[in-house]
Write a protein that holds these residues in place. Sequence first.
Motif, PDB file in Angstrom:
ATOM      1  N   ARG A   1      -5.779  -9.657  -4.351  1.00 12.58           N
ATOM      2  CA  ARG A   1      -4.644  -9.672  -3.419  1.00 12.58           C
ATOM      3  C   ARG A   1      -4.750  -8.559  -2.396  1.00 12.58           C
ATOM      4  O   ARG A   1      -4.495  -8.749  -1.211  1.00 12.58           O
ATOM      5  CB  ARG A   1      -3.332  -9.524  -4.193  1.00 12.58           C
ATOM      6  CG  ARG A   1      -2.725 -10.837  -4.614  1.00 12.58           C
ATOM      7  CD  ARG A   1      -1.229 -10.688  -4.763  1.00 12.58           C
ATOM      8  NE  ARG A   1      -0.924  -9.689  -5.749  1.00 12.58           N
ATOM      9  CZ  ARG A   1      -0.706  -9.972  -7.033  1.00 12.58           C
ATOM     10  NH1 ARG A   1      -0.749 -11.208  -7.459  1.00 12.58           N
ATOM     11  NH2 ARG A   1      -0.437  -9.015  -7.894  1.00 12.58           N
ATOM     12  N   GLU A   2      -5.156  -7.390  -2.894  1.00  8.31           N
ATOM     13  CA  GLU A   2      -5.244  -6.226  -2.023  1.00  8.31           C
ATOM     14  C   GLU A   2      -6.315  -6.449  -0.950  1.00  8.31           C
ATOM     15  O   GLU A   2      -6.113  -6.119   0.211  1.00  8.31           O
ATOM     16  CB  GLU A   2      -5.603  -5.043  -2.910  1.00  8.31           C
ATOM     17  CG  GLU A   2      -5.599  -3.702  -2.234  1.00  8.31           C
ATOM     18  CD  GLU A   2      -6.074  -2.649  -3.231  1.00  8.31           C
ATOM     19  OE1 GLU A   2      -5.350  -2.419  -4.224  1.00  8.31           O
ATOM     20  OE2 GLU A   2      -7.168  -2.090  -3.023  1.00  8.31           O
ATOM     21  N   ARG A   3      -7.457  -7.026  -1.358  1.00  6.28           N
ATOM     22  CA  ARG A   3      -8.568  -7.145  -0.412  1.00  6.28           C
ATOM     23  C   ARG A   3      -8.368  -8.291   0.563  1.00  6.28           C
ATOM     24  O   ARG A   3      -8.604  -8.139   1.745  1.00  6.28           O
ATOM     25  CB  ARG A   3      -9.869  -7.355  -1.171  1.00  6.28           C
ATOM     26  CG  ARG A   3     -10.130  -6.181  -2.072  1.00  6.28           C
ATOM     27  CD  ARG A   3     -11.498  -6.219  -2.658  1.00  6.28           C
ATOM     28  NE  ARG A   3     -11.745  -4.911  -3.257  1.00  6.28           N
ATOM     29  CZ  ARG A   3     -12.925  -4.458  -3.586  1.00  6.28           C
ATOM     30  NH1 ARG A   3     -13.980  -5.204  -3.363  1.00  6.28           N
ATOM     31  NH2 ARG A   3     -13.070  -3.276  -4.106  1.00  6.28           N
ATOM     32  N   TRP A   4      -7.945  -9.443   0.034  1.00  5.07           N
ATOM     33  CA  TRP A   4      -7.813 -10.612   0.889  1.00  5.07           C
ATOM     34  C   TRP A   4      -6.483 -10.598   1.650  1.00  5.07           C
ATOM     35  O   TRP A   4      -6.290 -11.368   2.552  1.00  5.07           O
ATOM     36  CB  TRP A   4      -7.893 -11.892   0.072  1.00  5.07           C
ATOM     37  CG  TRP A   4      -9.241 -12.495  -0.028  1.00  5.07           C
ATOM     38  CD1 TRP A   4      -9.674 -13.590   0.655  1.00  5.07           C
ATOM     39  CD2 TRP A   4     -10.325 -12.104  -0.844  1.00  5.07           C
ATOM     40  NE1 TRP A   4     -10.953 -13.881   0.302  1.00  5.07           N
ATOM     41  CE2 TRP A   4     -11.389 -12.998  -0.608  1.00  5.07           C
ATOM     42  CE3 TRP A   4     -10.521 -11.067  -1.765  1.00  5.07           C
ATOM     43  CZ2 TRP A   4     -12.611 -12.896  -1.264  1.00  5.07           C
ATOM     44  CZ3 TRP A   4     -11.734 -10.974  -2.401  1.00  5.07           C
ATOM     45  CH2 TRP A   4     -12.763 -11.870  -2.146  1.00  5.07           C
ATOM     46  N   GLY A   5      -5.548  -9.726   1.203  1.00  7.02           N
ATOM     47  CA  GLY A   5      -4.237  -9.698   1.849  1.00  7.02           C
ATOM     48  C   GLY A   5      -3.396 -10.900   1.496  1.00  7.02           C
ATOM     49  O   GLY A   5      -2.568 -11.333   2.282  1.00  7.02           O
TER      50      GLY A   5
ATOM     51  N   TYR B   1      -9.150  -2.831   4.459  1.00  8.63           N
ATOM     52  CA  TYR B   1      -9.715  -4.171   4.304  1.00  8.63           C
ATOM     53  C   TYR B   1      -9.468  -4.980   5.569  1.00  8.63           C
ATOM     54  O   TYR B   1      -8.612  -4.633   6.390  1.00  8.63           O
ATOM     55  CB  TYR B   1      -9.135  -4.851   3.067  1.00  8.63           C
ATOM     56  CG  TYR B   1      -9.686  -4.238   1.811  1.00  8.63           C
ATOM     57  CD1 TYR B   1     -10.971  -4.546   1.402  1.00  8.63           C
ATOM     58  CD2 TYR B   1      -8.964  -3.306   1.078  1.00  8.63           C
ATOM     59  CE1 TYR B   1     -11.521  -3.961   0.286  1.00  8.63           C
ATOM     60  CE2 TYR B   1      -9.501  -2.713  -0.047  1.00  8.63           C
ATOM     61  CZ  TYR B   1     -10.778  -3.047  -0.445  1.00  8.63           C
ATOM     62  OH  TYR B   1     -11.332  -2.465  -1.538  1.00  8.63           O
ATOM     63  N   VAL B   2     -10.202  -6.066   5.715  1.00  7.97           N
ATOM     64  CA  VAL B   2     -10.225  -6.816   6.962  1.00  7.97           C
ATOM     65  C   VAL B   2      -8.818  -7.262   7.390  1.00  7.97           C
ATOM     66  O   VAL B   2      -8.452  -7.164   8.556  1.00  7.97           O
ATOM     67  CB  VAL B   2     -11.154  -8.041   6.824  1.00  7.97           C
ATOM     68  CG1 VAL B   2     -11.159  -8.863   8.096  1.00  7.97           C
ATOM     69  CG2 VAL B   2     -12.562  -7.590   6.483  1.00  7.97           C
ATOM     70  N   HIS B   3      -8.016  -7.732   6.416  1.00  5.77           N
ATOM     71  CA  HIS B   3      -6.700  -8.266   6.784  1.00  5.77           C
ATOM     72  C   HIS B   3      -5.763  -7.181   7.293  1.00  5.77           C
ATOM     73  O   HIS B   3      -4.710  -7.486   7.845  1.00  5.77           O
ATOM     74  CB  HIS B   3      -6.074  -8.999   5.595  1.00  5.77           C
ATOM     75  CG  HIS B   3      -5.656  -8.084   4.473  1.00  5.77           C
ATOM     76  ND1 HIS B   3      -4.369  -7.638   4.341  1.00  5.77           N
ATOM     77  CD2 HIS B   3      -6.352  -7.523   3.467  1.00  5.77           C
ATOM     78  CE1 HIS B   3      -4.295  -6.854   3.279  1.00  5.77           C
ATOM     79  NE2 HIS B   3      -5.483  -6.768   2.732  1.00  5.77           N
ATOM     80  N   GLN B   4      -6.136  -5.927   7.105  1.00  7.23           N
ATOM     81  CA  GLN B   4      -5.279  -4.837   7.582  1.00  7.23           C
ATOM     82  C   GLN B   4      -5.630  -4.415   9.008  1.00  7.23           C
ATOM     83  O   GLN B   4      -4.974  -3.552   9.575  1.00  7.23           O
ATOM     84  CB  GLN B   4      -5.426  -3.623   6.643  1.00  7.23           C
ATOM     85  CG  GLN B   4      -4.899  -3.904   5.247  1.00  7.23           C
ATOM     86  CD  GLN B   4      -5.353  -2.880   4.225  1.00  7.23           C
ATOM     87  OE1 GLN B   4      -6.477  -2.381   4.286  1.00  7.23           O
ATOM     88  NE2 GLN B   4      -4.485  -2.571   3.284  1.00  7.23           N
TER      89      GLN B   4
ATOM     90  N   PRO C   1       0.816  -1.205   0.000  1.00  5.82           N
ATOM     91  CA  PRO C   1       0.000   0.000   0.000  1.00  5.82           C
ATOM     92  C   PRO C   1       0.852   1.259   0.000  1.00  5.82           C
ATOM     93  O   PRO C   1       1.729   1.415   0.860  1.00  5.82           O
ATOM     94  CB  PRO C   1      -0.820  -0.133   1.283  1.00  5.82           C
ATOM     95  CG  PRO C   1      -0.381  -1.376   1.947  1.00  5.82           C
ATOM     96  CD  PRO C   1       0.523  -2.120   1.076  1.00  5.82           C
TER      97      PRO C   1
ATOM     98  N   PRO D   1     -14.220 -10.263   3.704  1.00  6.29           N
ATOM     99  CA  PRO D   1     -12.906  -9.780   3.269  1.00  6.29           C
ATOM    100  C   PRO D   1     -12.934  -9.039   1.936  1.00  6.29           C
ATOM    101  O   PRO D   1     -11.988  -8.315   1.631  1.00  6.29           O
ATOM    102  CB  PRO D   1     -12.063 -11.051   3.163  1.00  6.29           C
ATOM    103  CG  PRO D   1     -13.033 -12.164   3.060  1.00  6.29           C
ATOM    104  CD  PRO D   1     -14.277 -11.716   3.766  1.00  6.29           C
ATOM    105  N   TRP D   2     -14.000  -9.236   1.136  1.00 10.84           N
ATOM    106  CA  TRP D   2     -14.034  -8.550  -0.156  1.00 10.84           C
ATOM    107  C   TRP D   2     -14.591  -7.141  -0.046  1.00 10.84           C
ATOM    108  O   TRP D   2     -14.656  -6.413  -1.023  1.00 10.84           O
ATOM    109  CB  TRP D   2     -14.848  -9.367  -1.169  1.00 10.84           C
ATOM    110  CG  TRP D   2     -16.247  -9.630  -0.738  1.00 10.84           C
ATOM    111  CD1 TRP D   2     -17.337  -8.870  -1.005  1.00 10.84           C
ATOM    112  CD2 TRP D   2     -16.711 -10.736   0.042  1.00 10.84           C
ATOM    113  NE1 TRP D   2     -18.453  -9.428  -0.413  1.00 10.84           N
ATOM    114  CE2 TRP D   2     -18.103 -10.582   0.217  1.00 10.84           C
ATOM    115  CE3 TRP D   2     -16.080 -11.841   0.603  1.00 10.84           C
ATOM    116  CZ2 TRP D   2     -18.870 -11.488   0.951  1.00 10.84           C
ATOM    117  CZ3 TRP D   2     -16.857 -12.737   1.320  1.00 10.84           C
ATOM    118  CH2 TRP D   2     -18.228 -12.557   1.480  1.00 10.84           C
ATOM    119  N   LEU D   3     -15.020  -6.751   1.162  1.00 12.13           N
ATOM    120  CA  LEU D   3     -15.536  -5.399   1.365  1.00 12.13           C
ATOM    121  C   LEU D   3     -14.635  -4.643   2.322  1.00 12.13           C
ATOM    122  O   LEU D   3     -14.078  -5.227   3.242  1.00 12.13           O
ATOM    123  CB  LEU D   3     -16.954  -5.463   1.961  1.00 12.13           C
ATOM    124  CG  LEU D   3     -18.044  -6.137   1.126  1.00 12.13           C
ATOM    125  CD1 LEU D   3     -19.351  -6.181   1.904  1.00 12.13           C
ATOM    126  CD2 LEU D   3     -18.232  -5.414  -0.190  1.00 12.13           C
TER     127      LEU D   3
END
Lengths: 269, 283
Positions: free
Chosen positions: A263-267, B156-159, A10, B114-116
Amino acid sequence: MAAEILRNRPRAAGPSRAALLPWVRRLGFYLALLALWEGVARAGFWPPWILPGPLTVIETLVEGVQRGTFVTGAVVSLRRLAIGYGISLALGLVLGLLIGRIKVLDETLGSLVLGLQALPSVCWLPLAILWFGLNERAIIFVVVLGALFSIILGVQAGVKNTPPLYLKAARNLGARGPAVYTQVVLPAALPAILSGLKQGWSFAWRSLMAGELLYFTLSLGNLLQIGRDLNDAAQVMAVMLLIVIIGVCIDQILFAPFERRVRERWGLA
Amino acid sequence: MVDQTARESRQVVARAVAEPQAKGEGIPLRIVGVHKTFADRDRRIPALQPIDLEVGAGEFVCLLGPSGCGKSTLLSIVAGLEPASGGSVWAGEREVRGTDTDRVLLFQEAALFPWLDVQHNVEFGLRQAGMPRAERAAVARRFIDLVHLGGFERSYVHQLSGGMRQRVALARALAINPAVLLMDEPFGALDALTRDRLQAELEAIWAATRKTILFVTHNVREAVALGDRVLVFSPRPGRIVREFRIRLPRPRRLEDHALVDQAAEILAVLHAAAEMEGGRHGR
């Protein structure tokens, strides 16, 4: 790939030296490969119609594009691919969703799909010619079947592996009917769907080339065949190069942005 | 520090609930003879013995018991996510048949999508309810501020850390303005400091909105710090062995002696229940 991952951190401030290094190495590798090829071609072990040098191949490519035959051929091939893949995509999403969610369909249709996936799509070609004759429809039929099963299996895997927790949470928040599918099941399955779509795409591309090698209208596969008939290895290689370039471009335009988003959303790295 | 957070929370909550949508006041819950047996091939495994429970409108009730005692199952049944093997659940005047947005369950794993991003996770329930885009964006923003996550709308959720995820889940649940919050060990996986803060914030939100809360936990001090009543469950198959009314003044402080004493008393009951069951099964 590695460079892409680094780019996706990011808000990294511009390409750093560490990110550039793989590209420098890659450039060096390809320059060395081309120089070796050119050297071997010039050494004269083989006649130029068997092994032309890279410069000749590039020249042929530029000529073909300028004459318009390569452009027309590419447009014809891409049109077939777009139609065939479009049909696979629509069918694959619906069938994959149904097979992934309905147990009876999984046990019956699902096993059939799994079996047919084992069949290389070129094997459909003789049947397609018998059914449709050697024409446009036969080729599109083969492209559809080339991509369809991979897409179905990708969608089905994604849908089946959707964590039940997401479905519970969605129901709990008032999601009902089609919204559960469009807003939860499909987005949750996106990573698996994407890999199915990519695999389907590459199979579609292969089936198309196999079909076009047999079918005599101007197209990329047909240009390969003409090159062989004319003993012109330079043209064969130029068309191969063109096919690679188109493949890479489509991957970058169609799939790379999607993959980046996932990739960005799911990490995922 | 916890006190200060609680005070801040109350101010933010006061602002949030001043808006019309934020008024979903609690309704009573009535659980009559609810029991649950799981069928596993040829065996039948009882998970929950018949439970009778009345929860007043706006009451905060903690269900306390060892893991696997069926208290989460009871919560799922009240949420309408799982059918009971028998008995009935009443939310206000209506019998529970399936999920409804008057009761929202919060999971230990937060169960964010996770997609939102955070903003759209909080908007999810509002979107299902058909609220127009601009309006739901504004409502979501307000609840994101309420749980102190202003500035993370696009994350996003993982962050997010575990505590932040639970805050988002809480905002997502509060946004659709349910009358009942069902919380299934929502802070169970968090570190002690984060848990203390979130407890204080939850207490403040509850105090301002007067929603009915059923809160499942295996942490005795958490139960005493939050509950008007604490119901102690036996090990599986679960039943309510004792009921404690907690009369400590609010906002409660975890280091308060009265609270610690009360927790010790309940812990003793919990241990006794576990040993009794252990003895029965150990024959």
